[in-house]
Every structure is written in structure tokens, then in C-alpha cells.
Enzyme design. Structure first.
Site, PDB file in Angstrom:
ATOM      1  N   ALA A   1     -37.074 -24.021 -27.508  1.00  0.00           N
ATOM      2  CA  ALA A   1     -36.881 -24.662 -26.204  1.00  0.00           C
ATOM      3  C   ALA A   1     -35.650 -24.087 -25.516  1.00  0.00           C
ATOM      4  O   ALA A   1     -34.689 -23.662 -26.164  1.00  0.00           O
ATOM      5  CB  ALA A   1     -36.731 -26.173 -26.364  1.00  0.00           C
TER       6      ALA A   1
ATOM      7  N   GLU B   1     -47.653 -23.661 -33.962  1.00  0.00           N
ATOM      8  CA  GLU B   1     -48.621 -24.533 -33.291  1.00  0.00           C
ATOM      9  C   GLU B   1     -48.093 -24.832 -31.890  1.00  0.00           C
ATOM     10  O   GLU B   1     -46.895 -24.998 -31.714  1.00  0.00           O
ATOM     11  CB  GLU B   1     -48.787 -25.882 -34.015  1.00  0.00           C
ATOM     12  CG  GLU B   1     -49.520 -25.821 -35.325  1.00  0.00           C
ATOM     13  CD  GLU B   1     -48.584 -25.639 -36.504  1.00  0.00           C
ATOM     14  OE1 GLU B   1     -47.369 -25.857 -36.332  1.00  0.00           O
ATOM     15  OE2 GLU B   1     -49.056 -25.263 -37.590  1.00  0.00           O
TER      16      GLU B   1
ATOM     17  N   TYR C   1     -46.013 -16.733 -25.784  1.00  0.00           N
ATOM     18  CA  TYR C   1     -46.418 -16.256 -27.110  1.00  0.00           C
ATOM     19  C   TYR C   1     -47.373 -15.067 -26.996  1.00  0.00           C
ATOM     20  O   TYR C   1     -47.238 -14.082 -27.723  1.00  0.00           O
ATOM     21  CB  TYR C   1     -47.073 -17.386 -27.922  1.00  0.00           C
ATOM     22  CG  TYR C   1     -46.176 -18.595 -28.103  1.00  0.00           C
ATOM     23  CD1 TYR C   1     -44.807 -18.441 -28.258  1.00  0.00           C
ATOM     24  CD2 TYR C   1     -46.689 -19.878 -28.108  1.00  0.00           C
ATOM     25  CE1 TYR C   1     -43.978 -19.544 -28.410  1.00  0.00           C
ATOM     26  CE2 TYR C   1     -45.874 -20.991 -28.269  1.00  0.00           C
ATOM     27  CZ  TYR C   1     -44.517 -20.816 -28.414  1.00  0.00           C
ATOM     28  OH  TYR C   1     -43.705 -21.898 -28.560  1.00  0.00           O
TER      29      TYR C   1
HETATM   30  C1  LIG Z   1     -41.630 -22.282 -23.365  1.00  0.00           C
HETATM   31  C2  LIG Z   1     -40.188 -21.950 -22.927  1.00  0.00           C
HETATM   32  C3  LIG Z   1     -39.301 -21.812 -24.181  1.00  0.00           C
HETATM   33  C4  LIG Z   1     -40.212 -20.608 -22.171  1.00  0.00           C
HETATM   34  O1  LIG Z   1     -38.876 -20.258 -21.860  1.00  0.00           O
HETATM   35  P1  LIG Z   1     -38.469 -19.537 -20.493  1.00  0.00           P
HETATM   36  O2  LIG Z   1     -37.083 -19.061 -20.648  1.00  0.00           O
HETATM   37  O3  LIG Z   1     -38.761 -20.424 -19.346  1.00  0.00           O
HETATM   38  O4  LIG Z   1     -39.510 -18.321 -20.447  1.00  0.00           O
HETATM   39  P2  LIG Z   1     -39.210 -16.841 -19.922  1.00  0.00           P
HETATM   40  O5  LIG Z   1     -38.525 -16.885 -18.610  1.00  0.00           O
HETATM   41  O6  LIG Z   1     -38.569 -16.069 -21.013  1.00  0.00           O
HETATM   42  O7  LIG Z   1     -40.696 -16.303 -19.677  1.00  0.00           O
HETATM   43  C5  LIG Z   1     -41.333 -15.493 -20.637  1.00  0.00           C
HETATM   44  C6  LIG Z   1     -42.829 -15.616 -20.414  1.00  0.00           C
HETATM   45  O8  LIG Z   1     -43.244 -16.970 -20.595  1.00  0.00           O
HETATM   46  C7  LIG Z   1     -44.296 -17.262 -19.663  1.00  0.00           C
HETATM   47  N1  LIG Z   1     -43.825 -18.208 -18.656  1.00  0.00           N
HETATM   48  C8  LIG Z   1     -42.548 -18.643 -18.457  1.00  0.00           C
HETATM   49  N2  LIG Z   1     -42.516 -19.539 -17.451  1.00  0.00           N
HETATM   50  C9  LIG Z   1     -43.807 -19.666 -17.011  1.00  0.00           C
HETATM   51  C10 LIG Z   1     -44.413 -20.457 -16.018  1.00  0.00           C
HETATM   52  N3  LIG Z   1     -43.705 -21.300 -15.249  1.00  0.00           N
HETATM   53  N4  LIG Z   1     -45.751 -20.353 -15.850  1.00  0.00           N
HETATM   54  C11 LIG Z   1     -46.490 -19.532 -16.623  1.00  0.00           C
HETATM   55  N5  LIG Z   1     -45.956 -18.740 -17.597  1.00  0.00           N
HETATM   56  C12 LIG Z   1     -44.633 -18.818 -17.778  1.00  0.00           C
HETATM   57  C13 LIG Z   1     -44.632 -15.952 -19.014  1.00  0.00           C
HETATM   58  O9  LIG Z   1     -45.560 -15.275 -19.840  1.00  0.00           O
HETATM   59  C14 LIG Z   1     -43.305 -15.260 -19.039  1.00  0.00           C
HETATM   60  O10 LIG Z   1     -43.406 -13.884 -18.916  1.00  0.00           O
HETATM   61  P3  LIG Z   1     -43.351 -13.225 -17.417  1.00  0.00           P
HETATM   62  O11 LIG Z   1     -42.099 -13.755 -16.773  1.00  0.00           O
HETATM   63  O12 LIG Z   1     -43.319 -11.754 -17.654  1.00  0.00           O
HETATM   64  O13 LIG Z   1     -44.594 -13.714 -16.725  1.00  0.00           O
HETATM   65  C15 LIG Z   1     -39.617 -23.034 -21.959  1.00  0.00           C
HETATM   66  O14 LIG Z   1     -40.522 -23.191 -20.903  1.00  0.00           O
HETATM   67  C16 LIG Z   1     -39.375 -24.381 -22.609  1.00  0.00           C
HETATM   68  O15 LIG Z   1     -38.312 -24.640 -23.180  1.00  0.00           O
HETATM   69  N6  LIG Z   1     -40.380 -25.280 -22.493  1.00  0.00           N
HETATM   70  C17 LIG Z   1     -40.264 -26.640 -23.062  1.00  0.00           C
HETATM   71  C18 LIG Z   1     -40.346 -26.640 -24.560  1.00  0.00           C
HETATM   72  C19 LIG Z   1     -41.668 -26.081 -25.050  1.00  0.00           C
HETATM   73  O16 LIG Z   1     -42.741 -26.326 -24.520  1.00  0.00           O
HETATM   74  N7  LIG Z   1     -41.564 -25.298 -26.142  1.00  0.00           N
HETATM   75  C20 LIG Z   1     -42.714 -24.705 -26.819  1.00  0.00           C
HETATM   76  C21 LIG Z   1     -43.182 -25.616 -27.886  1.00  0.00           C
HETATM   77  S1  LIG Z   1     -44.567 -24.930 -28.780  1.00  0.00           S
END
Ligand SMILES: CC(C)(COP(=O)(O)OP(=O)(O)OC[C@H]1O[C@@H](n2cnc3c(N)ncnc32)[C@H](O)[C@@H]1OP(=O)(O)O)[C@@H](O)C(=O)NCCC(=O)NCCS
Length: 151
Positions: free
Chosen positions: A75, A108, A120
Site C-alpha cells: 500500500a 491474492e 501486478y
Molecule cells: C495499488 C497501489 C499500491 C498502487 O500504487 P501507486 O503508487 O498508486 O501505483 P503507480 O503509480 O506505481 O502505478 C503503477 C501501475 O499501477 C496501475 N495503476 C495505478 N493507478 C491506477 C489507476 N488509478 N487506474 C488504473 N491503473 C492504475 C497502472 O498499471 C500503473 O502503471 P501506469 O502508470 O504505467 O499505467 C495503490 O493504489 C494503493 O496503495 N492502493 C490501496 C491498497 C491496495 O489496494 N493494495 C493492493 C492490495 S492486493
């Protein structure tokens, strides 16, 4: 503008900060005791924190068991999302797993969590199956994803 971001192993002193990330990220956040147990009692657990100016802005945990790395959670603080930091964090986790000679990494993810699934897939994970009713809060199914770390 994001300053330099660093990665290091999580310690007990980070639990309060990681709880801020946790409670702002999940509908059913882990409790402090869960992190404490992981850090103190689980010899298979490795947790990484991502920091900016010493502030914890994200974390990722995994269990390293034989040649398999199992991501428990990842996260990023909401205000830091969408800046490729989750991607950088997961890459660090993959690197750590490779250093420990893991050959596969699995996790998961909620079937409804398309953002995480997209991250992922970007880092090479493929769908491997469904665990029915995996999440106890709403009986949502989990998608199991995995990546081969030897390729
Ligand atoms: C999932 C999470 C860790 C991603 O972190 P993030 O720093 O926002 O993601 P990034 O900026 O590194 O993005 C990497 C990739 O994730 C995907 N992504 C990130 N934000 C996205 C959005 N709003 N919509 C769709 N895809 C998205 C894309 O594939 C992106 O690649 P791209 O920018 O080339 O399209 C973050 O959204 C989070 O903390 N979510 C809440 C907790 C959670 O759901 N954890 C996973 C539990 S299984």
C-alpha cells in the site's frame, strides 16, 4: 513534487507510521499486533517501508518460504499514489525475493481491485486462479496472481 524516495526494512518503530498507510488503504486494516507479530515472531516475514524525508509513505510485506515469495500486502499513502511509487515498491519487493533465491512470487487481490491488478500485470504477474469468498468482510473472491522470478 516528490523528493528522493528510499527503501529499507521495516522495524517495530515503524508500526505507527505503517498503520497510517494501512488504515488509509484498506476497508479491513490489519491491527498493530498483526504487524508486531510479523516483525517479531514470523521468521519467514520480510517487510519493506518506502520513505520520503524519513516519512513512511508506503510499505510492502512478504513471506519467503522455500523458493516462493508470497506478498501479504502492499500500500501507498493516498496522496502519493499515481506517481509510480507503488511500482517502485513492488520492484524492490521482487528484488528482495530474487536475492533470497525465490523462483516465484504470488499474491491474492480482490477481484474488484483493478488498480492493483493493473500494477501486478505491469510487473509480469499473471492470473492463476480464483479463491472463492476469500475476503471475510464481503465474501469477495480473490484473484491469485503469480510471476516467475527466473525469467
Ligand atoms: C495499488 C497501489 C499500491 C498502487 O500504487 P501507486 O503508487 O498508486 O501505483 P503507480 O503509480 O506505481 O502505478 C503503477 C501501475 O499501477 C496501475 N495503476 C495505478 N493507478 C491506477 C489507476 N488509478 N487506474 C488504473 N491503473 C492504475 C497502472 O498499471 C500503473 O502503471 P501506469 O502508470 O504505467 O499505467 C495503490 O493504489 C494503493 O496503495 N492502493 C490501496 C491498497 C491496495 O489496494 N493494495 C493492493 C492490495 S492486493
Amino acid at each position: 513534487m516528490t523528493e528522493q524516495v528510499l527503501f529499507r526494512f521495516m522495524t517495530r518503530e515503524d508500526i505507527d507510521d505503517v498503520m497510517k498507510v494501512e488504515t488509509s488503504s484498506f476497508t479491513v486494516p490489519w491491527k498493530r499486533e498483526a504487524f508486531y507479530n510479523e516483525l517479531v515472531h514470523n521468521q519467514f516475514a520480510k517487510y519493506i517501508v518506502m520513505t520520503e524525508k524519513e516519512r513512511v509513505i508506503g510499505y510492502c510485506g512478504m513471506w519467503l518460504i522455500l523458493d516462493e515469495a508470497h506478498i501479504t500486502n502492499i500500500a501507498v499513502l493516498p496522496e502519493y499514489r499515481g506517481k509510480k511509487l507503488g511500482e517502485a515498491l513492488l520492484m524492490q519487493a521482487k528484488l528482495l525475493a530474487i536475492q533470497h533465491r525465490a523462483s516465484t512470487m504470488t499474491l491474492e487481490v480482490r477481484v474488484s481491485n483493478h488498480v492493483a491488478q493493473s500494477l501486478y500485470r505491469k510487473l509480469g504477474f499473471q492470473p492463476g486462479g480464483i479463491r472463492k469468498n476469500y475476503y471475510t468482510d464481503n465474501q469477495e473472491d480473490a484473484l491469485v496472481m503469480w510471476v516467475n522470478l527466473n525469467e
